[in-house]
Design a protein around this motif. Structure first.
Motif, short mmCIF file in Angstrom:
data_model
loop_
_atom_site.label_atom_id
_atom_site.label_comp_id
_atom_site.label_asym_id
_atom_site.label_seq_id
_atom_site.Cartn_x
_atom_site.Cartn_y
_atom_site.Cartn_z
N ALA A 221 41.24 49.08 48.80
CA ALA A 221 42.13 49.17 48.00
C ALA A 221 43.33 48.44 47.88
CB ALA A 221 42.56 50.41 47.39
N ARG A 222 44.08 48.35 48.96
CA ARG A 222 44.55 47.21 49.30
C ARG A 222 44.72 46.21 49.49
NH1 ARG A 222 47.35 47.86 55.12
NH2 ARG A 222 48.01 45.46 55.48
N PHE A 223 43.69 45.40 49.76
CA PHE A 223 43.02 44.73 50.31
C PHE A 223 42.67 43.21 48.85
CE2 PHE A 223 39.78 40.89 49.96
CZ PHE A 223 40.12 40.35 51.02
N GLY A 224 42.10 44.83 47.39
CA GLY A 224 41.30 44.37 46.29
C GLY A 224 42.70 44.11 45.76
N LYS A 225 44.02 44.79 45.66
CA LYS A 225 44.99 44.65 45.08
C LYS A 225 45.48 43.31 45.86
CE LYS A 225 48.73 47.50 43.86
NZ LYS A 225 49.63 48.85 44.07
N SER A 226 46.33 43.46 46.84
CA SER A 226 46.55 41.87 47.11
C SER A 226 45.85 40.50 47.25
CB SER A 226 46.93 41.90 49.08
OG SER A 226 45.49 41.48 49.47
N VAL A 227 44.88 40.32 46.73
CA VAL A 227 44.33 39.06 46.57
C VAL A 227 43.53 38.90 44.91
CG1 VAL A 227 43.25 39.23 48.09
CG2 VAL A 227 41.54 40.10 46.69
N GLU A 228 44.31 39.62 43.68
CA GLU A 228 44.34 39.95 42.60
C GLU A 228 44.54 38.36 42.14
OE1 GLU A 228 45.62 43.19 41.03
OE2 GLU A 228 44.15 44.25 41.41
N ASP A 229 45.53 38.06 42.56
CA ASP A 229 45.97 36.50 42.10
C ASP A 229 44.89 35.57 42.16
OD1 ASP A 229 48.07 37.60 40.80
OD2 ASP A 229 49.27 36.99 42.28
N VAL A 230 43.60 35.42 43.76
CA VAL A 230 43.09 34.46 43.34
C VAL A 230 41.93 34.40 42.64
CG1 VAL A 230 43.59 33.89 46.49
CG2 VAL A 230 41.62 35.93 45.73
N GLN A 231 41.96 35.69 42.08
CA GLN A 231 40.92 35.76 41.35
C GLN A 231 39.43 35.93 41.63
OE1 GLN A 231 41.40 33.94 37.23
NE2 GLN A 231 43.69 33.73 37.80
N LEU A 232 39.27 36.38 42.60
CA LEU A 232 38.00 36.71 42.96
C LEU A 232 36.62 36.99 42.24
CD1 LEU A 232 38.26 38.41 46.29
CD2 LEU A 232 38.31 36.17 46.53
N PHE A 233 35.71 35.94 41.86
CA PHE A 233 34.50 36.46 41.59
C PHE A 233 34.00 37.54 42.12
CE2 PHE A 233 29.86 36.62 40.59
CZ PHE A 233 29.77 36.40 39.28
N TRP A 234 33.62 37.89 43.39
CA TRP A 234 33.56 39.85 43.85
C TRP A 234 34.16 39.35 45.14
CZ3 TRP A 234 27.62 39.26 43.67
CH2 TRP A 234 27.22 39.17 44.62
N MET A 235 34.49 40.90 45.45
CA MET A 235 34.97 41.84 46.44
C MET A 235 33.56 41.98 47.36
SD MET A 235 38.31 44.72 46.97
CE MET A 235 38.23 45.62 46.35
N GLU A 236 32.22 42.03 47.99
CA GLU A 236 31.87 42.15 49.04
C GLU A 236 31.85 43.51 49.37
OE1 GLU A 236 28.50 39.49 49.58
OE2 GLU A 236 27.33 41.13 50.66
N ASP A 237 30.66 45.31 49.50
CA ASP A 237 30.84 45.48 51.23
C ASP A 237 32.10 46.21 51.04
OD1 ASP A 237 28.38 46.35 49.94
OD2 ASP A 237 27.46 44.77 51.84
N PRO A 238 33.60 46.11 49.69
CA PRO A 238 34.47 46.88 50.76
C PRO A 238 34.55 48.08 51.82
CG PRO A 238 34.40 47.54 48.37
CD PRO A 238 33.13 46.73 48.87
N THR A 239 33.18 48.59 51.78
CA THR A 239 33.21 50.35 52.31
C THR A 239 32.02 50.41 52.60
OG1 THR A 239 34.42 51.87 52.44
CG2 THR A 239 34.06 51.67 51.09
N PRO A 240 32.08 51.66 53.52
CA PRO A 240 30.51 51.83 53.46
C PRO A 240 29.60 52.19 52.28
CG PRO A 240 31.19 51.73 55.16
CD PRO A 240 32.23 51.52 54.35
N ALA A 241 28.23 52.04 51.20
CA ALA A 241 28.33 53.68 50.00
C ALA A 241 27.42 53.96 50.53
CB ALA A 241 27.92 52.27 49.65
N GLU A 242 27.29 54.96 51.32
CA GLU A 242 26.41 55.86 51.45
C GLU A 242 27.24 57.01 50.95
OE1 GLU A 242 27.92 53.70 53.89
OE2 GLU A 242 25.95 55.33 56.51
N ASN A 243 28.76 56.71 50.85
CA ASN A 243 29.32 57.73 50.00
C ASN A 243 30.09 57.45 48.70
OD1 ASN A 243 31.25 59.42 48.78
ND2 ASN A 243 32.78 59.46 50.04
N GLN A 244 29.07 57.33 47.64
CA GLN A 244 28.66 56.20 46.47
C GLN A 244 30.72 56.59 45.51
OE1 GLN A 244 25.28 55.79 44.04
NE2 GLN A 244 24.40 56.84 45.36
N ASP A 245 30.61 58.01 45.81
CA ASP A 245 31.81 59.38 45.15
C ASP A 245 33.22 57.85 46.02
OD1 ASP A 245 31.87 60.10 43.36
OD2 ASP A 245 31.47 62.31 44.70
N ALA A 246 33.08 57.47 47.34
CA ALA A 246 34.64 56.53 47.66
C ALA A 246 34.49 55.10 46.81
CB ALA A 246 33.70 56.28 49.06
#
Ligand code: CS2
Ligand code: MG
Length: 402
Positions: A221-246
């Motif tokens: 969440a902190r990473f995503g916020k800190s790069v909002e100005d560079v307007q990424l198309f996406w950030m990929e696999d930010p955290t493991p997805a076994e727990n989808q709720d994360a």
């Protein structure tokens, strides 16, 4: 009625290992499927040879959906990368056969074109920021309209995503390489190089970044916020997805779009990610998520929730599954982007035909079927060489997600 007469499994290492299934019908039509599961190749080869091939002989190759259900439900044991990769290979080969039988490229069987070409991104990387910037420049000069950027974290030995040779290949050693990981060093460093890319090249192309499952939800969440100005198309696999709720937590904090799914193998593994709109791009692929038949089902579910596609297309996905993915990408209404990393030169000696790249886009072959042929004699020149993906350890020596 034409029947499945033969199904052969080839394991070869033309620059890297690929497992390939070839099905031959009683009419002499052949179809190919990719069965490569990086670092666990022989498990899928055995699943196919020992457990699926005997079930296929004598079946009607035209009954693709029925064979899919038979192999999936008939296994009793559900999902998992080995099972789903093996089923994918059979499914892909049967679509190839159907296309050849109908004298149509597979995308025509899937409803025809929804677009003129398939937007592709490739990987720029560097051992430091100047090298990364030079590499971005190179990809933009090659005509790419979307580029992924990764640079090695200073003083941390083994950052993923940084190319050493001509093609990025993380599965490079006969036993797993153990690589150090320092989350804080990454978080301090990565936003800066993404800004450096935008400072030098501007905003006229899509910029992507892969976090490769390395962060906790709140770090992501902190990473995503800190790069909002560079307007990424996406950030990929930010955290493991076994727990989808994360992903809900990440979502609450940032508008940076999220892509997930390259290691996920069924619609059930991505159900909540999609239906609760926790992600923006779904990265499941033909080869690991049950073939064209099952991936289309995932993409259709995603379309209902405005989640777009962004299939995995790393070097370990063979030219056969890349071709199958591009046929599907061309047709689905909610296509987003396709990863395209290319293959080692030796692979072109074994796999003939396949997709072509021009002006930032991939195009499928117009040949009947998938448009890829397997050269068995050439493959014999490249015997199987075991290779493992690395394992990551934190600086205190404990195992981290690689
Ligand atoms: C990466 C892959 O392409 C990607 O986004 O995550 O290179 C991944 O590390 C490999 O496919 C693993 O086999
Ligand atoms: Mg990735």
């Amino acid at each position: 009625m034409s029947t499945i007469e033969r199904a052969e499994v080839f394991v070869a290492s033309p620059g890297r290992t690929f497992v390939t299934l070839r099905i031959t019908t009683s009419d002499g039509v052949t179809g190919l499927g990719d069965a490569t599961l990086n670092g666990r190749e022989l498990a899928v080869a055995s699943y196919l040879r020992d457990h699926l091939v005997p079930l296929l002989i004598g079946k009607d190759p035209a009954r693709i959906e029925d064979i899919w259900q038979y192999l999936y439900k008939g296994a009793y044991w559900r999902r998992g990368p080995v099972t789903m990769t093996a089923i994918s290979a059979v499914d892909t080969a049967l679509w190839d056969i159907k296309g050849k039988t109908a004298s149509l490229p597979v995308y025509q069987l899937l409803g025809g074109r929804s677009r003129d070409g398939v937007l592709a991104y490739s990987h720029a990387s560097g051992t430091d920021i100047p090298a990364l910037l030079d590499d971005v420049d190179r990809f933009l000069s090659l005509g790419y309209k979307a580029v992924r950027a990764q640079a090695a974290v200073p003083d941390v030995g083994g950052t993923y995503g940084v190319r050493k040779g001509k093609v990025y290949e993380p599965a490079a050693t006969a036993l797993p390489d153990e690589q150090p990981w320092d989350t804080q060093a990454y978080l301090n460093f990565a936003p800066g190089y993404l800004e450096a890319v935008r400072d030098r090249f501007g905003f006229g192309f899509h910029l992507l970044h892969d976090i490769h499952h390395r962060l906790t939800p709140i770090e992501a969440a902190r990473f995503g916020k800190s790069v909002e100005d560079v307007q990424l198309f996406w950030m990929e696999d930010p955290t493991p997805a076994e727990n989808q709720d994360a992903f809900r937590l990440i979502r609450q904090h940032t508008t940076t779009p999220i892509a997930v799914g390259e290691v996920l193998t069924s619609i059930w593994d991505v159900q909540h990610l999609i239906t609760e709109q926790l992600i923006d791009y779904i990265r499941t692929t033909v080869v690991h998520a049950g073939g064209i038949t099952h991936l289309r089902r995932i993409f259709d579910l995603a379309a209902l929730y405005q989640v777009r596609t962004g299939s995995h297309g790393a070097t370990d996905l063979s030219p056969v599954s890349l071709a199958a993915n591009v046929h599907l990408d061309l047709t689905v209404p909610n296509f987003g982007i396709q990863e395209y990393m290319g293959h080692p030169d030796e692979a072109a000696e074994v796999f003939h035909g396949g997709v072509t790249f021009s002006d930032g886009m991939l195009h499928p072959s117009e040949e009947p079927g998938l448009g890829v042929e397997y050269d068995e004699a050439a493959a014999e020149r490249f015997p199987y060489q075991p290779r493992y993906l690395p394992v990551a350890r934190r600086l205190d020596g404990s195992v981290h997600d690689w």
